[in-house]
Every structure is written in structure tokens, then in C-alpha cells.
Write an enzyme that holds these catalytic residues in place. Structure first.
Site, short mmCIF file in Angstrom:
data_model
loop_
_atom_site.label_atom_id
_atom_site.label_comp_id
_atom_site.label_asym_id
_atom_site.label_seq_id
_atom_site.Cartn_x
_atom_site.Cartn_y
_atom_site.Cartn_z
N ARG A 105 0.83 -1.28 0.28
CA ARG A 105 -0.19 -0.19 0.04
C ARG A 105 1.07 1.46 0.34
NH1 ARG A 105 0.51 1.74 5.10
NH2 ARG A 105 0.83 0.40 6.71
N LEU A 106 0.06 2.44 -0.30
CA LEU A 106 1.32 3.42 -0.17
C LEU A 106 0.91 3.86 1.17
CD1 LEU A 106 -0.03 5.42 -3.00
CD2 LEU A 106 2.12 3.94 -3.46
#
Length: 199
Positions: free
Chosen positions: A30-31
Site C-alpha cells: 500500500r502507499l
């Protein structure tokens, strides 16, 4: 790391570099909250590309084609009390305004004046990011951006962030994981005339 596990999408690899030695920490699929730093130096919208890849689109460029430009620095503005071990704060934001007048500034927030900060969510008010051709310019611009912010109604870490960014050791890049602990007294300024608010 991504190739080793057959992962194909955006993600975040965390690592430390010390004395030219690289230490891998972890990879998240994920970011992270710091992704605007990468976006500002790459010119890419990482959220857009994460969605495009998840929809089956290929990346239209290779790693070798990425050309980082300049430097960006990010801080997290929190409703917290630095003088009391950064205890989260709740209450109403009676004023919340910020400058965003240049393309080298970025303020990511979901709040506005009058909003309630509750105990049910993370007390982060905003991510504040500035870009510059050099690290020194990015820091100067970030300090300038923070100086134009107005936050009232509850305690927050705005002035604490300003002192961290303006500290000579931070500017010189003399950083390690004990930076805040070792400079605790320098970074906390308590004003008894305003009810012990850290300024």
C-alpha cells in the site's frame, strides 16, 4: 523485493541507510502517508497508478525511466500536546487555514474551520509538504508554509514542527532515531502565560 514475491502494483519499501550500508526493514502493499514526497519529486500521481495497475493496466515506464527532480520534505500536523508526551487532543477547530499558493506547496487535509476532532480517529490534521531544488530550499519553503498556517481551538504541534525544521542539526542533516529525544529541551518551549501551551 517485489519481484521476489511476484508482486505487481504500487507499494512501499521501508529501509535505513547508514554509512553507505542499506538495511531493508519491510515492504507494505500500500502507499504510506509519506507518498506525497515521492509524488512531488517524480511528478507522478501514485494513487492513480495504483488504481490503474489494480485494473490491469501496465505501467507505461520502467524504473530506469524515472527521473527524480529536487527534494521534498513532509511533516504531519497533529492535534496533540507536545508538552504532555504528545497526548492526542479532541475539540473543535475554531480556526484552520493554510497557504497553498505555489506549486511547490502541498497541504493534504480533510478538515476546515469549525470541524470537530473526535477521539474515534487518528488526530492528524494535515500532511504538509514542500518541494525545492535542494533539501535546504525544501526545508525553507516548508517552514514558510507552516508560518502561514493558523490553527486554534485545541492544542497542536505546529510550532513544534517549526522548531524541528529550524534546528541547526536538522538543517545540517545530523539525524538519527534519537534526534527528538536528545533535543527534547530545545524543541519544547512552554509558555506559562498562555496556560502552558507549547509554542
Amino acid at each position: 523485493a517485489a519481484k521476489a514475491i511476484g508482486y505487481s502494483n504500487a507499494g512501499t519499501i521501508e529501509f535505513l541507510v547508514a554509512n553507505n550500508a542499506f538495511y531493508f526493514m519491510e515492504m507494505n502493499t500500500r502507499l504510506q502517508v509519506e507518498h506525497p514526497v515521492t509524488e512531488m519529486i517524480s511528478g507522478l500521481d501514485l494513487v492513480e497508478w495504483q488504481l490503474r495497475i489494480a485494473s490491469g493496466e501496465p505501467l507505461p515506464f520502467t524504473q530506469d525511466e524515472l527521473k527524480p527532480n529536487g527534494c521534498a520534505v513532509e511533516v504531519r500536523l497533529y492535534a496533540e500536546d507536545p508538552a504532555h508526551d504528545f497526548l492526542p487532543q479532541i475539540g473543535r477547530l475554531t480556526r484552520f487555514s493554510y497557504p497553498q499558493v505555489a506549486d511547490w506547496q502541498r497541504v493534504d487535509t480533510g478538515f476546515q474551520s469549525g470541524d470537530e476532532i473526535s477521539a474515534y480517529y487518528d488526530p492528524m490534521l494535515a500532511k504538509v509538504i514542500a518541494w525545492g531544488e535542494t533539501r535546504e530550499l525544501a526545508i525553507t519553503r516548508l517552514v514558510q508554509t507552516l508560518a502561514g498556517m493558523r490553527v486554534s481551538g485545541l492544542r497542536h504541534n505546529l510550532s513544534y514542527l517549526q522548531r524541528v525544521l529550524s534546528h541547526p542539526d536538522f538543517i545540517a542533516g545530523q539525524l538519527d532515531t534519537a534526534f527528538l529525544i536528545q533535543r527534547h529541551d530545545d524543541l519544547l518551549v512552554v509558555s506559562p502565560d498562555v496556560g502552558g501551551v507549547v509554542r
